[in-house]
Design a protein around this motif. Structure first.
Motif, short mmCIF file in Angstrom:
data_model
loop_
_atom_site.label_atom_id
_atom_site.label_comp_id
_atom_site.label_asym_id
_atom_site.label_seq_id
_atom_site.Cartn_x
_atom_site.Cartn_y
_atom_site.Cartn_z
N HIS A 224 0.76 -1.39 0.03
CA HIS A 224 -0.06 0.10 0.01
C HIS A 224 0.93 1.41 -0.07
CE1 HIS A 224 -3.92 -1.88 0.35
NE2 HIS A 224 -3.44 -2.59 1.24
N THR A 227 3.51 3.19 -5.25
CA THR A 227 2.69 3.35 -6.17
C THR A 227 3.12 2.15 -7.27
OG1 THR A 227 4.04 4.69 -7.63
CG2 THR A 227 2.59 5.59 -6.09
N MET A 228 2.25 1.87 -8.03
CA MET A 228 2.44 0.79 -9.38
C MET A 228 3.77 1.25 -10.12
SD MET A 228 0.63 -1.78 -8.47
CE MET A 228 1.38 -2.66 -10.03
N GLU A 232 7.24 -0.63 -10.84
CA GLU A 232 7.61 -1.04 -12.28
C GLU A 232 8.93 -0.34 -12.54
OE1 GLU A 232 6.01 -1.02 -16.54
OE2 GLU A 232 4.92 -0.15 -14.97
N LEU A 309 3.28 -7.49 -10.96
CA LEU A 309 2.62 -6.41 -10.77
C LEU A 309 1.31 -6.73 -10.65
CD1 LEU A 309 4.72 -4.25 -13.42
CD2 LEU A 309 4.86 -4.06 -11.17
N SER A 310 0.64 -7.41 -11.36
CA SER A 310 -0.92 -7.68 -11.47
C SER A 310 -1.27 -8.24 -10.02
CB SER A 310 -1.12 -8.58 -12.21
OG SER A 310 -0.61 -10.13 -12.46
N VAL A 312 0.37 -7.62 -6.99
CA VAL A 312 0.21 -6.37 -6.17
C VAL A 312 -0.94 -5.63 -6.38
CG1 VAL A 312 1.39 -4.33 -5.58
CG2 VAL A 312 3.05 -6.44 -5.86
N GLU A 313 -0.99 -5.15 -7.62
CA GLU A 313 -2.33 -4.45 -8.01
C GLU A 313 -3.57 -4.87 -7.58
OE1 GLU A 313 -3.62 -1.33 -11.78
OE2 GLU A 313 -2.34 -3.07 -12.09
N ARG A 314 -3.72 -6.25 -7.95
CA ARG A 314 -5.24 -6.69 -8.04
C ARG A 314 -5.51 -7.49 -6.72
NH1 ARG A 314 -6.47 -9.46 -13.67
NH2 ARG A 314 -8.70 -9.65 -12.92
N LYS A 317 -3.45 -4.35 -3.46
CA LYS A 317 -4.16 -2.80 -3.40
C LYS A 317 -5.56 -2.92 -3.73
CE LYS A 317 0.08 -0.21 -5.03
NZ LYS A 317 0.06 0.71 -3.96
N ALA A 318 -6.06 -3.56 -4.66
CA ALA A 318 -7.54 -3.57 -4.92
C ALA A 318 -8.31 -4.41 -4.42
CB ALA A 318 -7.81 -3.71 -6.49
#
Length: 427
Positions: A224, A227-228, A232, A309-310, A312-314, A317-318
């Motif tokens: 959290h 940032t993405m 990256e 990355l997906s 962490v993001e999905r 984070k999401a």
């Protein structure tokens, strides 16, 4: 940092450290020097031996080392490893016990893709093999996969698991360890909608981040706090010229290893210092506890950039799995569609990676599953590694998992209901 030069620089540093270790060992072991005993030379030789072995392991895939298994007939039966399904990013392999009668228990272990090879579950396989027919997902090192094979993200991972389940049939019992727990839960829900007859018999989720925010840890806090774009830029590199995956964007294993070690730097530093002293005293051996652990721990693999990355993001984070909003190949998965697969969660009381509360959240998501088909267990005093390997797994968790599988074999859904969840404090 997204350049091949950066990747090659890391490999050059690793290679140099391995060379320095080998050089120190050879020089300090020169026979003429032994005429004048010198503790400094002994320490230098010991450091060189430990350093060379450690840096060499970082680019080597460990062997399974499972050659035979004792069976009920009193004999040791030879174990051969067979590929059932071969895919670009991972295979489904089977530990075939030659000459043994087929076992009623048929288990698929879904290994994590989190920096280590599937051999991290070697002791888990060894403990289950005498009592079950074992299959496991063997994920490939991204550095060895040509760019022409395309991408591999968490949706692709989920579809791989779906295909492996369909290949093995509905009598399979799935055990997901750590990272894949939320994705295997989604894969089961996906099958419940598109091919209900192919669903597994039981599903056991061990220490996975189904709802990472249920009990925050350093891992979730990190997810959290950046940032993405930062991830990256700082974590992703392109595979260098030495490997088949040249040019592929990856989260390098060597960079992951740096993160692993930094989480418990003092403990690792002390372990290596102790091992150097044991080598000096001549009490270390090729398969002593230190080498057995670190030969596996230091062997790291690259992850594809899109998978890291997906995730962490999905997932973090999401919170798509926790919110039941996960989409696979354009299809929104509804975990509530799972209605006849018994689900059990296992957590460790002292797990600092996937803390208690993150995995048991799966049971609340299974809204279509009767309470008698849900079960959970929190292992007292166990850390993350201990819930799938070591004494906690062998003595306590493994018997409970096998009991759960047997209780729900052949559609006999008689699992004990999950206890009411106590409110957990954030850690």
């Amino acid at each position: 940092m997204r350049y091949m030069a950066t990747y090659d620089l890391m490999e050059s540093i690793r290679n140099t450290q391995q060379w320095l270790g080998a050089t120190a060992l050879s020089m300090a072991s020169y026979p003429a020097f032994q005429m004048i005993p010198n503790p400094a030379l002994q320490y230098m030789a010991a450091w060189g031996e430990v350093a060379e072995r450690s840096y060499k392991r970082m680019v080597a895939k460990p062997d399974w080392g499972i050659h035979s298994v004792p069976c009920e007939d009193g004999r040791d039966h030879i174990v051969s490893i067979e590929k059932v399904v071969e895919r670009p990013f991972g295979d489904l392999i089977h530990f075939h016990v030659k000459g043994r009668e087929p076992k009623q228990r048929k288990i698929l272990l879904v290994a994590p893709m989190s920096g280590h090879y599937a051999t991290l579950l070697r002791s888990t396989v060894i403990s289950l093999l005498p009592d079950a027919d074992i299959y496991i997902t063997d994920w490939h090192n991204a550095r060895d996969i040509p760019v022409s094979e395309g991408k591999f993200d968490i949706e692709d991972y989920t579809l791989y698991v779906v295909d492996f389940m369909k290949e093995l049939g509905p009598d399979i019992n799935v055990i997901a360890v750590c990272q894949p727990a939320p994705l295997v839960l989604a894969a089961t829900a996906y099958l419940a909608e598109i091919d209900p007859e192919a669903q597994p018999n039981t599903l056991t989720l061990i220490g996975g981040p189904v709802d990472p925010d249920a009990t925050p840890t350093e891992v979730t806090d990190f997810g959290h706090s950046v940032t993405m774009g930062q991830l990256e830029e700082l974590m992703i590199q392109r595979v260098g010229a030495s490997y088949n995956g040249i040019g592929r964007r990856v989260y390098p294993g060597l960079l992951q290893l740096t993160s692993f070690i930094s989480m418990n730097l003092d403990r690792h530093a002390s372990a290596f210092q102790d091992q150097i002293m044991r080598v000096m005293k001549g009490v270390a051996s090729d398969h002593d506890p230190h080498n057995r652990f670190y030969d596996e721990y230091l062997a790291v693999m690259d992850m594809t950039a899109e998978f890291y990355l997906s995730t962490v993001e999905r997932i973090f984070k999401a919170g798509e799995i926790a919110a039941n909003e996960f989409v696979v190949d354009g299809h929104k998965v509804d975990i509530g569609k799972i209605t006849n697969v018994a689900v059990k969660t296992v957590e460790g009381e002292n797990d600092d990676i996937s803390a208690p509360g993150q995995c048991i959240a799966a049971l609340d998501l299974c809204t279509g599953l009767p309470e008698e088909m849900k079960a959970s267990h929190v292992e007292p005093g166990a850390g993350h590694y201990g819930i799938f390997a070591g004494s906690s797994w062998r003595n306590n968790i493994r018997p409970l998992v096998l009991e759960f599988i047997d209780a729900n074999a052949g559609g006999a859904k008689t699992a004990k209901p999950a206890p009411k969840k106590a409110k957990l404090k954030a850690v």
